[in-house]
Design an enzyme around this catalytic site. Structure first.
Site, mmCIF file in Angstrom:
data_model
loop_
_atom_site.group_PDB
_atom_site.id
_atom_site.type_symbol
_atom_site.label_atom_id
_atom_site.label_comp_id
_atom_site.label_asym_id
_atom_site.label_seq_id
_atom_site.Cartn_x
_atom_site.Cartn_y
_atom_site.Cartn_z
ATOM 1 N N SER A 29 0.914 6.661 2.890
ATOM 2 C CA SER A 29 1.552 7.639 3.570
ATOM 3 C C SER A 29 2.906 7.836 2.579
ATOM 4 O O SER A 29 3.746 7.267 2.034
ATOM 5 C CB SER A 29 1.926 6.963 4.930
ATOM 6 N N SER A 53 4.296 -1.539 4.055
ATOM 7 C CA SER A 53 4.638 -2.913 4.511
ATOM 8 C C SER A 53 4.900 -4.024 3.627
ATOM 9 O O SER A 53 4.173 -4.320 2.567
ATOM 10 C CB SER A 53 3.314 -3.464 5.409
ATOM 11 N N GLU A 107 -9.528 -2.257 6.575
ATOM 12 C CA GLU A 107 -8.501 -2.627 7.950
ATOM 13 C C GLU A 107 -8.979 -2.332 9.264
ATOM 14 O O GLU A 107 -8.460 -2.926 10.257
ATOM 15 C CB GLU A 107 -7.180 -1.361 7.608
ATOM 16 N N GLU A 167 -5.442 9.043 17.352
ATOM 17 C CA GLU A 167 -5.999 10.166 17.188
ATOM 18 C C GLU A 167 -7.361 10.345 16.173
ATOM 19 O O GLU A 167 -8.197 11.026 16.445
ATOM 20 C CB GLU A 167 -4.961 11.504 17.050
ATOM 21 N N GLN A 179 0.760 -1.333 -0.115
ATOM 22 C CA GLN A 179 -0.140 0.072 -0.069
ATOM 23 C C GLN A 179 0.857 1.415 -0.067
ATOM 24 O O GLN A 179 1.766 1.263 0.874
ATOM 25 C CB GLN A 179 -0.852 0.045 1.206
ATOM 26 N N GLY A 180 0.693 1.935 -0.883
ATOM 27 C CA GLY A 180 1.291 3.295 -1.114
ATOM 28 C C GLY A 180 0.572 4.678 -0.852
ATOM 29 O O GLY A 180 0.329 5.297 -1.709
#
Length: 410
Positions: free
Chosen positions: A138, A170, A253, A390, A135-136
């Site tokens: 962040s 990851s 997720e 958060e 997964q790209g």
């Protein structure tokens, strides 16, 4: 030949969960490798990948690899039936599908809800054959504030030319494909200028660098993109509407996968109790503080499982009977991740100074492997991916409690 496990249903299509449980338990006894922890401790990257692909093939042969997918794609298990599978996998201490996690959940959920027929036909069968995804999302300056991402994708005929950097991807070093978010418009409002692309990890101009963690592992990676060309046909959804597609990815997720993690955490608690018995021996019977601490953690683990069970019941209830709010997945994710920290920290306390010595844990284990120091270090990762604690609290406040959004300051 591996037994294929299928749901048990009555004539009215009511699941027989106990019959399914018996089948899954029997399957686990025959198929879960008994020596995987030993073989995966200190395993090389190649040994890790080979083992993960072999275990995935075993699950697929048993009909248990993609229970959360629609029946026409090899799944068809209800959420309550999936919960039975996860409970039995945890009970049998089966290895986790670490390598295929993004493929089976994030990639599949995205394609099933927003992919084209061509994308589905190309990738879902390939995922079942072992295709690995990363997964790209962040970036160094766009983590929780994902809408600030700077990776650019500029249209050039039938391709997008992409430049930028991604981080915390990851197992990207093993991936065949990537779920990529890139900015395709700098003039549109932040959330409306992002597009969702499928990127072949063999594309020219792409560099992957593993990140060495404090535990010694290299789970995360940086991805650098220099004039990477991605076909326009790899666009998921509409151009500049990738933010909406990304929410479906993130929901997967925070959703059903938490059932498995909750059950494995319950097993981790059992290991914690055994650690206390081993460490204190007969003194455990009179050590009031430790007994109270264990009782408090037992209450929290039970609470997590109850929250998960309620979320399943809520999701399976008729639409008219649902309470709404859309925050239950965030509640579970937040509670799990912070309870994981408390539980592994207590395990580290019980081991004392001897437990501070560097150790290795099986590469195919979960976040609660019983190697308490490394588990505790790793537990901090879980308050970040899939939305930080958060962010989860904001979702709970706004979607669950109906509180007003925080005012935007400039």
């Amino acid at each position: 030949m591996t037994q294929i496990v299928t749901p048990h249903r009555s004539a009215d299509d009511i699941p027989d969960l106990e019959a399914l449980r018996a089948d899954v338990r029997a399957w686990c006894e025959l198929n879960v490798p008994t020596d995987w922890r030993e073989s995966q401790t200190g395993a090389t990257a190649e040994q890790f990948v080979e083992f993960q692909q072999r275990w995935f093939s075993t699950l697929r042969a048993g009909g248990l690899a993609v229970p959360h997918w629609p029946a026409e794609h090899g799944g068809g298990f209800t959420l309550s039936e999936q919960a039975v599978l996860f409970e039995e996998f945890a009970r049998a201490e089966a290895p986790r599908l670490v390598l295929q996690f993004i493929s089976l959940h994030h990639a599949a959920a995205t394609l099933l809800t927003a992919g084209t027929d061509k994308q589905l036909a190309e990738h879902l069968p390939a995922i079942l054959d072992g295709e690995v995804w990363c997964q790209g999302f962040s970036e160094p300056e766009a983590g929780s504030d994902l809408v600030s991402l700077r990776t650019r994708a500029v249209r050039d005929g039938d391709h997008y030319v992409v430049n930028g950097q991604k981080i915390w991807a990851s197992l990207a070093m093993h991936a065949d494909w990537c779920l990529l978010l890139a900015r395709t418009s700098v003039d549109a409002p932040a959330r409306k200028g992002i597009s969702y692309l499928l990127m072949d990890m063999k594309s020219p101009g792409l560099t992957v660098r593993p990140i060495k963690q404090s535990s010694g592992e290299e789970h995360f990676c940086e991805i650098f993109l220099s004039d990477v060309r991605i076909p326009v046909s790899n666009l998921v959804g509409e151009e500049n509407q990738g933010w909406q597609v990304a929410q479906r990815t993130l929901t997967s997720e925070r959703g059903a996968t938490m059932v498995e993690l909750s059950e494995r955490l319950a097993v981790g608690y059992d290991w914690l109790v055994e650690l206390a018995r081993t460490t204190l021996g007969d003194d455990l019977a009179t050590d009031t503080r430790v007994r109270q601490d264990l009782a408090a953690l037992a209450t929290e683990v039970s609470g997590l499982r109850i929250l998960t069970a309620r979320a399943i019941a809520e999701a399976e209830a008729p639409v008219t009977a649902r309470s709404g709010g859309g925050a239950s997945a965030s509640v579970i994710k937040l509670y799990y991740s912070e309870l994981l920290q408390r539980l592994t920290h207590y395990g580290m306390q019980l081991t004392g100074l001897d437990g501070q010595v560097a150790d290795e844990k099986p590469t195919s284990a979960g976040w609660e492997s019983g190697h308490w120091l490394l588990d505790y270090i790793g537990s901090w990762e879980w308050t970040i991916p899939g939305g930080t604690s958060e962010i989860q609290r904001n979702i709970i406040a706004e979607r669950g409690l109906g509180l007003p959004r925080e005012p935007v300051t400039t």
